[in-house]
Motif scaffolding. Structure first.
Motif, PDB file in Angstrom:
ATOM      1  N   VAL A   1      -9.190   9.701  -2.860  1.00  0.00           N
ATOM      2  CA  VAL A   1      -8.227   8.937  -2.063  1.00  0.00           C
ATOM      3  C   VAL A   1      -8.433   9.261  -0.578  1.00  0.00           C
ATOM      4  O   VAL A   1      -8.565  10.430  -0.212  1.00  0.00           O
ATOM      5  CB  VAL A   1      -6.782   9.285  -2.479  1.00  0.00           C
ATOM      6  N   PRO A   2      -8.499   8.252   0.293  1.00  0.00           N
ATOM      7  CA  PRO A   2      -8.705   8.504   1.721  1.00  0.00           C
ATOM      8  C   PRO A   2      -7.640   9.429   2.320  1.00  0.00           C
ATOM      9  O   PRO A   2      -6.456   9.329   1.982  1.00  0.00           O
ATOM     10  CB  PRO A   2      -8.619   7.104   2.342  1.00  0.00           C
ATOM     11  N   ILE A   3      -8.080  10.340   3.192  1.00  0.00           N
ATOM     12  CA  ILE A   3      -7.187  11.296   3.855  1.00  0.00           C
ATOM     13  C   ILE A   3      -7.322  11.136   5.357  1.00  0.00           C
ATOM     14  O   ILE A   3      -8.432  11.195   5.894  1.00  0.00           O
ATOM     15  CB  ILE A   3      -7.538  12.748   3.461  1.00  0.00           C
ATOM     16  N   ILE A   4      -6.194  10.916   6.023  1.00  0.00           N
ATOM     17  CA  ILE A   4      -6.167  10.869   7.479  1.00  0.00           C
ATOM     18  C   ILE A   4      -5.361  12.061   7.963  1.00  0.00           C
ATOM     19  O   ILE A   4      -4.169  12.189   7.657  1.00  0.00           O
ATOM     20  CB  ILE A   4      -5.537   9.564   8.002  1.00  0.00           C
TER      21      ILE A   4
ATOM     22  N   TYR B   1      -0.788   7.109  -5.143  1.00  0.00           N
ATOM     23  CA  TYR B   1      -0.789   6.727  -3.736  1.00  0.00           C
ATOM     24  C   TYR B   1      -2.193   6.305  -3.350  1.00  0.00           C
ATOM     25  O   TYR B   1      -3.170   6.660  -3.998  1.00  0.00           O
ATOM     26  CB  TYR B   1      -0.293   7.873  -2.845  1.00  0.00           C
ATOM     27  N   ASP B   2      -2.282   5.498  -2.275  1.00  0.00           N
ATOM     28  CA  ASP B   2      -3.560   4.914  -1.867  1.00  0.00           C
ATOM     29  C   ASP B   2      -4.209   5.634  -0.701  1.00  0.00           C
ATOM     30  O   ASP B   2      -5.417   5.533  -0.498  1.00  0.00           O
ATOM     31  CB  ASP B   2      -3.360   3.444  -1.486  1.00  0.00           C
ATOM     32  N   VAL B   3      -3.411   6.333   0.105  1.00  0.00           N
ATOM     33  CA  VAL B   3      -3.929   7.034   1.275  1.00  0.00           C
ATOM     34  C   VAL B   3      -2.983   8.185   1.600  1.00  0.00           C
ATOM     35  O   VAL B   3      -1.784   8.120   1.315  1.00  0.00           O
ATOM     36  CB  VAL B   3      -4.065   6.076   2.483  1.00  0.00           C
ATOM     37  N   VAL B   4      -3.517   9.254   2.188  1.00  0.00           N
ATOM     38  CA  VAL B   4      -2.730  10.429   2.563  1.00  0.00           C
ATOM     39  C   VAL B   4      -2.726  10.576   4.085  1.00  0.00           C
ATOM     40  O   VAL B   4      -3.783  10.514   4.715  1.00  0.00           O
ATOM     41  CB  VAL B   4      -3.301  11.719   1.934  1.00  0.00           C
ATOM     42  N   LEU B   5      -1.538  10.754   4.653  1.00  0.00           N
ATOM     43  CA  LEU B   5      -1.399  11.159   6.055  1.00  0.00           C
ATOM     44  C   LEU B   5      -1.003  12.623   6.033  1.00  0.00           C
ATOM     45  O   LEU B   5       0.083  12.976   5.580  1.00  0.00           O
ATOM     46  CB  LEU B   5      -0.328  10.325   6.767  1.00  0.00           C
ATOM     47  N   LEU B   6      -1.880  13.488   6.495  1.00  0.00           N
ATOM     48  CA  LEU B   6      -1.721  14.931   6.306  1.00  0.00           C
ATOM     49  C   LEU B   6      -1.620  15.672   7.628  1.00  0.00           C
ATOM     50  O   LEU B   6      -2.578  15.698   8.410  1.00  0.00           O
ATOM     51  CB  LEU B   6      -2.905  15.475   5.497  1.00  0.00           C
ATOM     52  N   ASP B   7      -0.466  16.290   7.872  1.00  0.00           N
ATOM     53  CA  ASP B   7      -0.302  17.146   9.042  1.00  0.00           C
ATOM     54  C   ASP B   7      -0.947  18.498   8.759  1.00  0.00           C
ATOM     55  O   ASP B   7      -0.893  18.999   7.629  1.00  0.00           O
ATOM     56  CB  ASP B   7       1.194  17.321   9.341  1.00  0.00           C
ATOM     57  N   LEU B   8      -1.563  19.093   9.769  1.00  0.00           N
ATOM     58  CA  LEU B   8      -2.200  20.398   9.572  1.00  0.00           C
ATOM     59  C   LEU B   8      -1.218  21.558   9.706  1.00  0.00           C
ATOM     60  O   LEU B   8      -1.411  22.613   9.112  1.00  0.00           O
ATOM     61  CB  LEU B   8      -3.345  20.583  10.575  1.00  0.00           C
TER      62      LEU B   8
ATOM     63  N   MET C   1       0.839  -1.195   0.000  1.00  0.00           N
ATOM     64  CA  MET C   1       0.000   0.000   0.000  1.00  0.00           C
ATOM     65  C   MET C   1       0.874   1.244   0.000  1.00  0.00           C
ATOM     66  O   MET C   1       1.850   1.332   0.738  1.00  0.00           O
ATOM     67  CB  MET C   1      -0.927   0.003   1.215  1.00  0.00           C
ATOM     68  N   ARG C   2       0.536   2.205  -0.832  1.00  0.00           N
ATOM     69  CA  ARG C   2       1.346   3.416  -0.992  1.00  0.00           C
ATOM     70  C   ARG C   2       0.748   4.569  -0.181  1.00  0.00           C
ATOM     71  O   ARG C   2      -0.419   4.887  -0.326  1.00  0.00           O
ATOM     72  CB  ARG C   2       1.426   3.793  -2.467  1.00  0.00           C
ATOM     73  N   VAL C   3       1.596   5.178   0.644  1.00  0.00           N
ATOM     74  CA  VAL C   3       1.163   6.249   1.535  1.00  0.00           C
ATOM     75  C   VAL C   3       1.877   7.542   1.150  1.00  0.00           C
ATOM     76  O   VAL C   3       3.109   7.556   0.982  1.00  0.00           O
ATOM     77  CB  VAL C   3       1.491   5.914   3.006  1.00  0.00           C
ATOM     78  N   LEU C   4       1.108   8.621   1.014  1.00  0.00           N
ATOM     79  CA  LEU C   4       1.701   9.952   0.854  1.00  0.00           C
ATOM     80  C   LEU C   4       1.695  10.620   2.217  1.00  0.00           C
ATOM     81  O   LEU C   4       0.630  10.921   2.767  1.00  0.00           O
ATOM     82  CB  LEU C   4       0.909  10.785  -0.154  1.00  0.00           C
ATOM     83  N   LEU C   5       2.871  10.824   2.778  1.00  0.00           N
ATOM     84  CA  LEU C   5       3.017  11.436   4.096  1.00  0.00           C
ATOM     85  C   LEU C   5       3.369  12.908   3.926  1.00  0.00           C
ATOM     86  O   LEU C   5       4.398  13.244   3.336  1.00  0.00           O
ATOM     87  CB  LEU C   5       4.110  10.717   4.889  1.00  0.00           C
ATOM     88  N   VAL C   6       2.507  13.782   4.438  1.00  0.00           N
ATOM     89  CA  VAL C   6       2.719  15.233   4.347  1.00  0.00           C
ATOM     90  C   VAL C   6       2.991  15.727   5.762  1.00  0.00           C
ATOM     91  O   VAL C   6       2.074  15.948   6.552  1.00  0.00           O
ATOM     92  CB  VAL C   6       1.491  15.951   3.743  1.00  0.00           C
ATOM     93  N   GLU C   7       4.276  15.894   6.086  1.00  0.00           N
ATOM     94  CA  GLU C   7       4.686  16.195   7.460  1.00  0.00           C
ATOM     95  C   GLU C   7       6.017  16.937   7.446  1.00  0.00           C
ATOM     96  O   GLU C   7       6.992  16.465   6.867  1.00  0.00           O
ATOM     97  CB  GLU C   7       4.816  14.884   8.243  1.00  0.00           C
TER      98      GLU C   7
END
Length: 233
Positions: free
Chosen positions: A70-73, A43-50, A1-7
């Motif tokens: 795409v799901p966003i967490i 990517y399959d899901v995004v982990l997004l810092d505010l 699973m591919r994750v886009l991490l925005v941090e």
């Protein structure tokens, strides 16, 4: 699973990358909102810092949702409930507050992906688009919604909620039934997310449906009658 991490916090990002990689996730890491929006690899899901250095993460959340489903967490140190609610209204599928453990993040990723892969809901997905009154069309096979012939952009959970409530217009459905069907029995977030998504549907589809809240019980979807219906797809 591919994750886009925005941090932009390097220690947090490196810890997440190591932890996710150990569980078989492929992580692409960017540190700014602009880089997230310009990221072209799938990517399959995004982990997004505010708390990003170049823009508010909520604006990035809105822009990502406009680009697709795409799901966003959201991951954030902000503890204010307002940020949680706004994030959900803008299309986030879940919200994790710092500090958190890698296993918690993985559990939430798996939960949102499980729900995303389950769309469209039920055997109705095999049929053609369904009409609800003169203006609303739900294409369950394509997971798309049309209002007066124009596609309405819904967040993934907004679509799931609408599709579920519309399976039986006029029926009173309990909050527990909705949470289990749309968010699944292992939902981690606040139950207030249901009210947030109902409000979003009311706003986006106000000319086509009415969603009545029955205090202490749940919700009932009613179709707004009238009109010719010639403009539906």
């Amino acid at each position: 699973m591919r994750v886009l991490l925005v941090e932009d916090d390097e220690p947090v990002a490196q810890s997440l990358r190591r932890g996710l990689s150990r569980y078989g996730f492929e992580v692409a890491w960017v540190t700014t909102g602009a880089a997230a929006l310009e990221h072209c690899e799938p990517y399959d899901v995004v982990l997004l810092d505010l708390g990003l250095p170049d823009t508010d993460g909520l604006d990035v959340c809105r822009a990502l949702r406009e680009q697709g489903t795409v799901p966003i967490i959201v991951i954030s140190a902000r503890s204010d409930e307002t940020d949680r609610v706004v994030g959900l209204e803008l299309g986030a599928d879940d919200y994790v507050s710092k500090p958190f453990g890698v296993r918690e993040v993985i559990a939430r990723i798996r939960a949102v992906m499980r729900r995303a892969q389950a769309r469209p809901i039920g055997a109705e997905a095999e049929k053609g688009p369904d009409r609800y009154g003169p203006r609303l069309t739900i294409d369950r096979k394509a997971a798309r919604v049309y209002l007066g012939g124009e596609e309405v952009v819904l967040a993934p959970k907004e679509y799931d909620l609408l599709a579920f409530l519309a399976e039986e217009p006029g029926a009173l459905i309990s909050r527990e039934q909705i949470m289990e069907a749309v968010w699944d029995a292992n939902w981690f977030g606040p139950t207030k997310t249901l009210d947030v998504h109902v409000s979003a549907l009311r706003r986006k589809l106000k000319d086509a449906i009415i969603i009545d809240a029955v205090r202490g019980v749940g919700f009932r979807l009613e179709v707004v009658p009238g009109g010719s219906g010639d403009d539906a797809p």
